[in-house]
Design an enzyme around this catalytic site. Structure first.
Site, PDB file in Angstrom:
ATOM      1  N   TYR A   1      -6.194  20.572  70.944  1.00 53.61           N
ATOM      2  CA  TYR A   1      -6.243  19.107  70.899  1.00 53.61           C
ATOM      3  C   TYR A   1      -5.676  18.612  69.567  1.00 53.61           C
ATOM      4  O   TYR A   1      -6.000  19.136  68.503  1.00 53.61           O
ATOM      5  CB  TYR A   1      -7.692  18.610  71.026  1.00 53.61           C
ATOM      6  CG  TYR A   1      -7.805  17.114  70.801  1.00 53.61           C
ATOM      7  CD1 TYR A   1      -7.701  16.222  71.850  1.00 53.61           C
ATOM      8  CD2 TYR A   1      -7.948  16.596  69.502  1.00 53.61           C
ATOM      9  CE1 TYR A   1      -7.748  14.857  71.635  1.00 53.61           C
ATOM     10  CE2 TYR A   1      -7.999  15.231  69.272  1.00 53.61           C
ATOM     11  CZ  TYR A   1      -7.897  14.362  70.346  1.00 53.61           C
ATOM     12  OH  TYR A   1      -7.933  13.016  70.141  1.00 53.61           O
TER      13      TYR A   1
ATOM     14  N   GLU B   1      -2.125  10.816  70.855  1.00 53.31           N
ATOM     15  CA  GLU B   1      -2.892  12.006  71.192  1.00 53.31           C
ATOM     16  C   GLU B   1      -2.080  12.983  72.037  1.00 53.31           C
ATOM     17  O   GLU B   1      -1.355  12.576  72.935  1.00 53.31           O
ATOM     18  CB  GLU B   1      -4.133  11.538  71.975  1.00 53.31           C
ATOM     19  CG  GLU B   1      -5.136  12.611  72.282  1.00 53.31           C
ATOM     20  CD  GLU B   1      -6.303  12.034  73.087  1.00 53.31           C
ATOM     21  OE1 GLU B   1      -7.332  11.682  72.486  1.00 53.31           O
ATOM     22  OE2 GLU B   1      -6.170  11.933  74.320  1.00 53.31           O
TER      23      GLU B   1
END
Ligand code: GDP
Ligand code: MN
Length: 379
Positions: free
Chosen positions: A101, A189
């Site tokens: 992530y 993101e």
């Protein structure tokens, strides 16, 4: 303003982040053609502005162009969390060894953007944050200094990224930061950033949120805006330059000035009422805007009464009154309306309003009491 996955990834790619080859399609036939051109397996991915696409059946791995066509048809027929799927992204499928992530957002408390990385990628980052927060590595980025080399190393080391990938990681982290900064984003993101079977990094998912207050200078992005699923009343308000936020109560509020609008909501609460919206018609609102505001308020089926709280300064009472009268001629409604009008040209305003069936009030507390009673059908 949220961007679609494919839009976000294309922006990331401009800043040097490797992404899979792919194209978007609006029909199953187009999807098949794209899959043929890509060759091999592809992922068919719904492009909707909500999370949890995978769980809702909105992401499928296809082994052939025919399968891509079939899945595209299924996915284009889906509704995900109430939103229709109008677009699918056909991406070259990746072989995944690991999911990481990476994300940047604003940390309001720190007054700085924060870069987050986690080896526990692929899954919902909110869940990781709630259950195993120690698995998220954070570095704050000074807005003037930018992302520093040592910070990228801290992130790479923090998630125990194999050394062989640090060079690629450096390019990706800096690219993500540049994409965030240059597009006035509040979120950028990559989840997941994958380690491929042949040991490279690749962004297979992308998400960006752009600060609405910066859209005036992000014109290119603004033009790509997908309005599906956005609050219709709030969009209409924006068109008329009104600040409107829908709330859950039953008393529609039309107020000039944000501070006064908040005070109006407070006083309604004090008298046992509940506002249906926050609405600031602004200083110097004209007839047109008042009419637009009233239309927006009355379109809400929860509204049982409307409270006008106008403090004339730059805004002139007679102009607001004319706007109300004009709007009421056009909109037929039995909803009771309470008005408190003071300040510049309020006398003239009240005279104009005398021809309507509006309930008048001298003070704000009287207006609040009357609105609460009106909403309960007691007036
Ligand atoms: P999201 O569910 O909306 O976040 O969509 P993602 O693009 O992140 O996809 C969800 C998951 O599907 C990823 O975490 C991967 O595990 C898997 N996935 C996505 N793309 C590929 C791919 O090209 N190949 C493989 N094998 N899995 C993929
Ligand atoms: Mn994802």
């Amino acid at each position: 303003m949220k961007l679609h996955e494919y839009q976000s990834k294309r922006i990331f790619a401009k800043f040097g982040v490797p992404i899979p080859k792919g194209e978007v399609a609006t029909t199953p036939e187009e999807a098949k053609k794209i899959a043929q051109d890509l060759g091999g397996s592809v992922v068919v991915k719904s492009q909707v502005l909500v999370g949890g696409r995978g769980k809702a059946g909105g992401i499928k791995l296809a082994k052939s162009p025919d399968e891509a066509e079939k899945y595209a048809k299924e996915i284009l027929d889906l509704e995900i969390k109430g939103l229709p799927v109008n677009l699918v992204l056909i991406d070259e499928a990746a072989e995944i060894n690991n999911e990481i992530y990476l994300g940047i957002t604003n940390d309001r408390g720190a007054r700085m953007p924060v870069f987050m990385a986690s080896a526990a990628g692929g899954v919902d980052i909110e869940e990781v944050a709630a259950t195993t927060p120690e698995k998220i590595i954070k570095v704050h980025i000074h807005p003037l200094m930018g992302l520093q080399n040592y910070q990228v190393l801290d992130l790479a080391a923090g998630i125990s990224l194999p050394r062989a990938l640090w060079k690629e990681f450096d390019v990706i982290a800096k690219g993500l930061w540049e994409a965030y900064k240059n597009n006035d984003a509040t979120l950028a993101e990559i989840n997941p950033l994958i380690i491929t079977a042949d040991n490279h990094l690749k962004a297979v998912d992308g998400k960006m949120v752009i600060d609405d207050n910066a859209l005036f200078r992000q014109k290119e992005l603004n033009e790509q805006r997908d309005l599906t699923g956005e609050n219709e009343a709030e969009l209409k308000a924006k068109e008329s330059d009104l600040t409107f936020i829908k709330l859950d109560g039953d008393i529609g509020c039309m107020v000039n000035g944000a501070g006064l609008a908040m005070a109006t909501m407070d006083i309604l609460d004090q008298y046992g009422g509940s506002p249906a919206n926050f609405l600031d018609i602004g200083g110097g609102a004209d007839e047109e805007q008042v009419a637009a505001a009233l239309r927006i308020i009355l379109e809400d089926e929860n509204v049982k009464a409307v409270l006008f709280n106008i403090f004339g300064g730059i805004t002139r009472g007679d102009q607001v009154a004319k706007g109300i009268v004009a709007a009421l001629k056009e909109i037929k409604t039995d909803i009771p309306m309470v008005v408190r009008l003071v300040g510049t040209n309020s006398e003239e305003g009240r005279e104009i309003l005398a021809e309507t069936k509006m309930i008048t009030a001298k003070t704000l507390s009287e207006a609040a009491k009357k609105s609460v009673a009106a909403a309960k059908g007691e007036l």
